[in-house]
Design a protein around this motif. Structure first.
Motif, mmCIF file in Angstrom:
data_model
loop_
_atom_site.group_PDB
_atom_site.id
_atom_site.type_symbol
_atom_site.label_atom_id
_atom_site.label_comp_id
_atom_site.label_asym_id
_atom_site.label_seq_id
_atom_site.Cartn_x
_atom_site.Cartn_y
_atom_site.Cartn_z
ATOM 1 N N GLU A 537 -3.431 37.958 8.665
ATOM 2 C CA GLU A 537 -3.865 37.880 7.277
ATOM 3 C C GLU A 537 -2.773 38.382 6.312
ATOM 4 N N VAL A 538 -2.007 39.382 6.744
ATOM 5 C CA VAL A 538 -0.908 39.870 5.909
ATOM 6 C C VAL A 538 0.144 38.778 5.741
ATOM 7 N N LYS A 539 0.490 38.104 6.854
ATOM 8 C CA LYS A 539 1.468 37.014 6.782
ATOM 9 C C LYS A 539 0.942 35.875 5.909
ATOM 10 N N LYS A 540 -0.341 35.598 6.050
ATOM 11 C CA LYS A 540 -0.958 34.541 5.243
ATOM 12 C C LYS A 540 -0.884 34.886 3.761
ATOM 13 N N ALA A 541 -1.130 36.146 3.430
ATOM 14 C CA ALA A 541 -1.070 36.587 2.026
ATOM 15 C C ALA A 541 0.336 36.423 1.469
ATOM 16 N N ILE A 542 1.352 36.773 2.273
ATOM 17 C CA ILE A 542 2.749 36.634 1.830
ATOM 18 C C ILE A 542 3.080 35.166 1.596
ATOM 19 N N GLU A 543 2.681 34.315 2.551
ATOM 20 C CA GLU A 543 2.975 32.883 2.431
ATOM 21 C C GLU A 543 2.281 32.277 1.211
ATOM 22 N N GLU A 544 1.028 32.645 1.007
ATOM 23 C CA GLU A 544 0.278 32.078 -0.112
ATOM 24 C C GLU A 544 0.824 32.582 -1.448
ATOM 25 N N ARG A 545 1.276 33.809 -1.473
ATOM 26 C CA ARG A 545 1.854 34.329 -2.707
ATOM 27 C C ARG A 545 3.095 33.533 -3.078
ATOM 28 N N ILE A 546 3.942 33.246 -2.085
ATOM 29 C CA ILE A 546 5.145 32.450 -2.338
ATOM 30 C C ILE A 546 4.758 31.034 -2.746
ATOM 31 N N GLU A 547 3.763 30.481 -2.070
ATOM 32 C CA GLU A 547 3.337 29.111 -2.343
ATOM 33 C C GLU A 547 2.862 28.941 -3.789
ATOM 34 N N ARG A 548 2.317 29.985 -4.360
ATOM 35 C CA ARG A 548 1.792 29.900 -5.725
ATOM 36 C C ARG A 548 2.884 29.759 -6.774
ATOM 37 N N VAL A 549 4.085 30.215 -6.447
ATOM 38 C CA VAL A 549 5.135 30.281 -7.476
ATOM 39 C C VAL A 549 6.421 29.567 -7.087
ATOM 40 N N ASN A 550 6.410 28.772 -6.007
ATOM 41 C CA ASN A 550 7.663 28.185 -5.517
ATOM 42 C C ASN A 550 7.824 26.714 -5.867
ATOM 43 N N LEU A 551 7.275 26.306 -6.984
ATOM 44 C CA LEU A 551 7.392 24.902 -7.383
ATOM 45 C C LEU A 551 8.846 24.494 -7.545
ATOM 46 N N VAL A 552 9.646 25.337 -8.194
ATOM 47 C CA VAL A 552 11.064 25.010 -8.408
ATOM 48 C C VAL A 552 11.777 24.866 -7.067
ATOM 49 N N GLU A 553 11.500 25.784 -6.157
ATOM 50 C CA GLU A 553 12.119 25.717 -4.829
ATOM 51 C C GLU A 553 11.746 24.410 -4.125
ATOM 52 N N ARG A 554 10.474 24.033 -4.188
ATOM 53 C CA ARG A 554 10.038 22.798 -3.525
ATOM 54 C C ARG A 554 10.708 21.570 -4.131
ATOM 55 N N LYS A 555 10.857 21.568 -5.452
ATOM 56 C CA LYS A 555 11.496 20.427 -6.107
ATOM 57 C C LYS A 555 12.959 20.289 -5.694
ATOM 58 N N ILE A 556 13.641 21.422 -5.591
ATOM 59 C CA ILE A 556 15.049 21.372 -5.163
ATOM 60 C C ILE A 556 15.143 20.868 -3.722
ATOM 61 N N GLU A 557 14.252 21.332 -2.847
ATOM 62 C CA GLU A 557 14.242 20.864 -1.469
ATOM 63 C C GLU A 557 14.005 19.354 -1.395
#
Length: 823
Positions: A537-557
């Motif tokens: 659950e801790v790992k899931k929380a970290i991943e979801e937190r990043i997922e919420r704000v990584n739009l710019v990163e995804r677009k560059i990828e």
């Protein structure tokens, strides 16, 4: 070519610090005690303790540090402990100045006594309002009053009777003459027993019926008697005034015992010199203002919206009766009015402002007098007018309440309250930038904020701090009523703290981020219907937190995968290398590869930084390029001219470049272009260099490695891909599990290096080559090829442009010599 194929690689266990479960002495947080201490800020705590305990002038505290390091929480806990051991400060009161009403007087009384005085005077006024009218209506008082009136009227009648007898003897009578709305006494002659006006007598004289001589005698006598009449009238007025004075004295004599008795009770309860002096003034003025308590006078004043008893009110400015120790005020909105108080105005229908001493209002500063005031430094500096007044007040320890807006008002009254002696310990919470700025530009700042408490954003990673982390987790779980966390979950949170700190031997003290992670992990445990929070659950929380704000990163990828942004992860290319850049969106920091290219030719321009020429290069990047040029000259141009023009560029970079972490990659691109040896595109590079060719550490190493790994994973892992990093950054590695797994399976590689030569060998597969005793490099090595290339460029420059430039230089030298001789 001499092949290089033995390179140092990092092992999976070097890539992150995994928290050993055995160092966590609890199976779950249910077995763990709650954390009540401040974690990891020992130096800051010492500074704060010293600042709070030193009571001398100027020992106010400025706390610096990153948000979330516990600055506010720490100071709250400290103050709660220390306040209970300190004295409760005095109450502050403003009272009417009977001699100068526009200069209200300040009274300071022990805590709680201000309310005693205020309520006592209020009771006294209410008692007098009821009892004085009743006393005046009483039979005893009315009889004495009537006796005084009758006595004085008798005196007046006697005087009038004597005057009337005298006037009658002279042949005159006293009459009342109407003068408008009023009447006044006058004299009229009596002829043959009848009052006859002078105008009728004049007619009788004309008709010969009355002697003219006798008329003249009457007129003369009239003037004499009129003078006597004026004297009588004056005597009557004096008797009237005497009557009023006696009636006033009667009221005073009757009411004084009642006033004195009420005030004596206050005098006995508040035997302070300032209070006794004030109560004497109150008694003196109350005995003179008996008229206030009469119903008609009171109602007339109240009908005009005026408090007739205003001069006898108490403005209890600061009431400390409810405190159990020194006051602690946390001011979250330090506007001028909130902080320093004000003088309120009421407005008439004509727009004229009116005020009095009861409209003086205290702000947070006065409420904290004798205690502690905590504020955010940036808020204080951005509020108009607050900082200069705060500095002046702390410097002189005297405060005068004013309303700055009153300068622009139409007002019939301006009041100047008596200044207040202040002893406030101010604690400002800010950052290093603000502290340094104020220290440099404000000379008073260093005199009044003598204690700086620096909150660190990290602490040592040890058995004790791991246990502290577990206790902090328990505290958040208890406060927010969350699910308990098992040992694996605690370990995952601690590892997240290490990642935030950026070093394996450190833990982050930015506990607001840790607390948010715990809350979000509890949410995912709830979604999974689990009774405990685990690592998953801790790992899931970290991943979801990043997922919420990584739009710019995804677009560059996406653009890299589509080929819009050109990045190769396979093959070899001359003069081209994959550098690594870090992007910071505020909420998220991530790394991505960027193509760096170099082209070399004959010339004397040296290293041309295309980013700088296009105004897209920061100062640190410019410095890195200059250091790179120094490295090339120092290594390859000791026995020949450095006749080189080399342009370097960050391809498809349009928003600016800063930092020197790409200087090693730029060096590899230039050296590849000179030597003609292609560089591997399946390896990315990060690291700065110095002029000796040593690799220096950089920031964001985890984000950079993971950024290139994500690109390689998207394009397909080949087993040869990897990243070259400075060897000093190995201690900073805290990579994601998937990167560690790929390294363990041989699908990804990390190469720590110390010099440029080591990186060149990895990227080209050719030995760098050592310098021989004769100054040349080993043949069939990279350095040999570069050295030969620079030699050829120097020869070409000398052949095509060197002689002409040499002549121009010699002519300039002769011209300079000639001008010096002329001087």
């Amino acid at each position: 070519m001499k092949i290089a194929n033995h390179f140092m690689e990092l092992k999976p266990e070097d890539l992150r610090w995994n928290c050993p479960l055995e160092i966590i002495p609890f199976a779950t947080t249910e077995e763990c005690p709650t954390c009540d201490d401040i974690i990891g800020q020992e130096n800051a705590l010492k500074s704060i303790r010293a600042g709070l305990e030193i009571k001398s002038h100027g020992y106010n505290i400025f706390i610096t540090g990153l948000t979330g390091t516990g600055r506010t929480t720490t100071i709250k806990k400290f103050l709660e402990k220390i306040r209970a051991t300190e004295e409760i400060p005095n109450d502050l009161l403003y009272v009417n100045n009977f001699e100068k009403p526009d200069e209200p007087l300040l009274l300071t009384l022990p805590a709680g006594q201000g309310k005693v005085l205020s309520e006592g005077l209020e009771r006294l006024i209410n008692m007098l309002r009821l009892n004085i009218p009743e006393l005046i209506k009483s039979q005893y008082f009315q009889e004495k009053r009537q006796a005084i009136i009758e006595t004085q009227q008798r005196k007046q009648r006697e005087i009038l009777q004597q005057f009337e007898e005298m006037v009658a003897a002279e042949g005159f009578a006293v009459i009342q003459v109407q003068m408008g709305l009023f009447t006044r006494p006058d004299l009229i002659p009596v002829i043959d027993g009848q009052a006859t006006p002078f105008n009728k007598i004049d007619n009788l004289v004309k008709e010969g019926k009355f002697p003219k001589k006798k008329l003249e005698e009457l007129r003369k006598k009239y003037d004499e008697l009129t003078e006597e009449l004026e004297k009588v009238i004056t005597q009557l007025k004096e008797i009237d005034e005497e009557t009023q004075a006696e009636l006033k004295n009667l009221e005073v004599e009757a009411c004084t015992p009642m006033i004195k008795g009420g005030l004596n009770d206050l005098r006995n309860r508040l035997p302070f010199e300032s209070v006794l002096k004030y109560l004497d003034e109150v008694e003196k003025n109350l005995t003179q203002d008996i008229e206030l308590f009469k119903t008609q006078a009171k109602e007339a004043a109240e009908s005009e919206g005026i408090d007739p008893f205003l001069p006898y009110r108490i403005n209890l400015l600061v009431d400390n009766s409810g405190l159990s120790g020194a006051p602690v005020v946390m001011e979250t909105s330090p506007t001028y009015t909130n902080l320093f108080g004000t003088i309120e105005y009421s407005y008439s229908r004509f727009g004229v402002g009116q005020t009095d001493f009861t409209k003086i209002k205290a702000g947070s500063f006065l409420k904290a007098n004798g205690g502690y005031l905590v504020m955010n430094a940036l808020d204080v500096l951005t509020e108009p007018g607050v900082w200069p007044i705060l500095v002046r007040t702390l410097r002189y320890q005297t405060f005068e309440i004013q309303n700055p807006i009153s300068l622009f008002l139409v007002s019939t009254v301006r009041i100047k309250p008596q200044p207040i002696k202040c002893q406030v310990k101010v604690i400002l919470i800010g950052d290093d930038y603000l502290y340094n700025l104020l220290y440099l530009v404000d000379d008073d700042f260093k005199k009044i904020f003598k204690v700086k408490a620096e909150f660190d954003s990290e602490m040592d990673n040890s058995q004790k701090t791991v246990s502290d982390y577990a206790r902090f987790i328990k505290k958040i779980i208890e406060e927010d009523k969350l699910r308990p966390m098992d040992k694996s979950g605690i370990a995952a949170v601690i590892e997240f703290g290490v990642r935030l700190a950026g070093r394996q031997k450190k833990l982050s003290t930015r506990f607001h981020l840790i607390a948010d992670l715990i809350r979000e992990a509890d949410y995912w445990a709830k979604q999974a219907n689990k009774k405990q929070i685990t690592r998953e659950e801790v790992k899931k929380a970290i991943e979801e937190r990043i997922e919420r704000v990584n739009l710019v990163e995804r677009k560059i990828e996406e653009m890299i995968e589509e080929g819009t942004i050109l990045i190769d992860t396979e093959g070899k290319v001359v003069g081209q290398v994959n550098g690594l850049a870090v992007y910071d969106t505020g909420e998220l920091t991530f790394g991505k590869p960027t193509r760096i290219t170099a082209r070399t030719s004959t010339g004397r321009s040296g290293v041309i930084n295309i980013e700088r020429e296009a105004d897209l290069s920061g100062r640190t990047h410019n410095k890195g390029v200059l250091i790179l040029a120094g490295y090339l000259r120092g290594k390859y141009a000791q026995d020949k001219p450095f006749s080189l023009s080399a342009s370097i560029a960050f391809e498809q970079s349009y928003s600016g470049v800063d930092g020197d972490s790409a200087s090693s990659a730029e060096a590899y691109a230039i050296l590849s272009s000179l030597s003609g040896l292609p560089l591997r595109q399946d390896i990315a590079v990060t690291g700065s260099i110095n002029q000796k060719g040593e690799i220096q550490p950089i920031g964001g190493v985890n984000e950079k490695i993971e950024g290139f790994f994500n690109v390689c994973k998207a394009k397909g892992l080949t087993g040869s891909q990897g990243v070259i990093i400075p060897h000093q950054n190995v201690k900073n590695l805290m990579l994601k599990d998937e990167v560690v797994k790929a390294v363990a399976e041989g699908k990804f590689h990390l190469y720590p290096i110390k010099t440029v030569d080591e990186g060149l060998e990895i990227l080209t597969g050719v030995k760098a080559g050592e310098r021989l005793p004769d100054g040349k490099y080993e043949e069939d090595t990279i350095n040999y090829l570069v050295d030969q290339a620079i030699r050829r460029l120097a020869q070409a420059w000398e052949e095509f442009g060197g002689e002409e430039e040499l002549k121009e230089t010699e002519e300039e030298g002769k011209s300079l010599t000639q001008s010096e001789d002329d001087e």
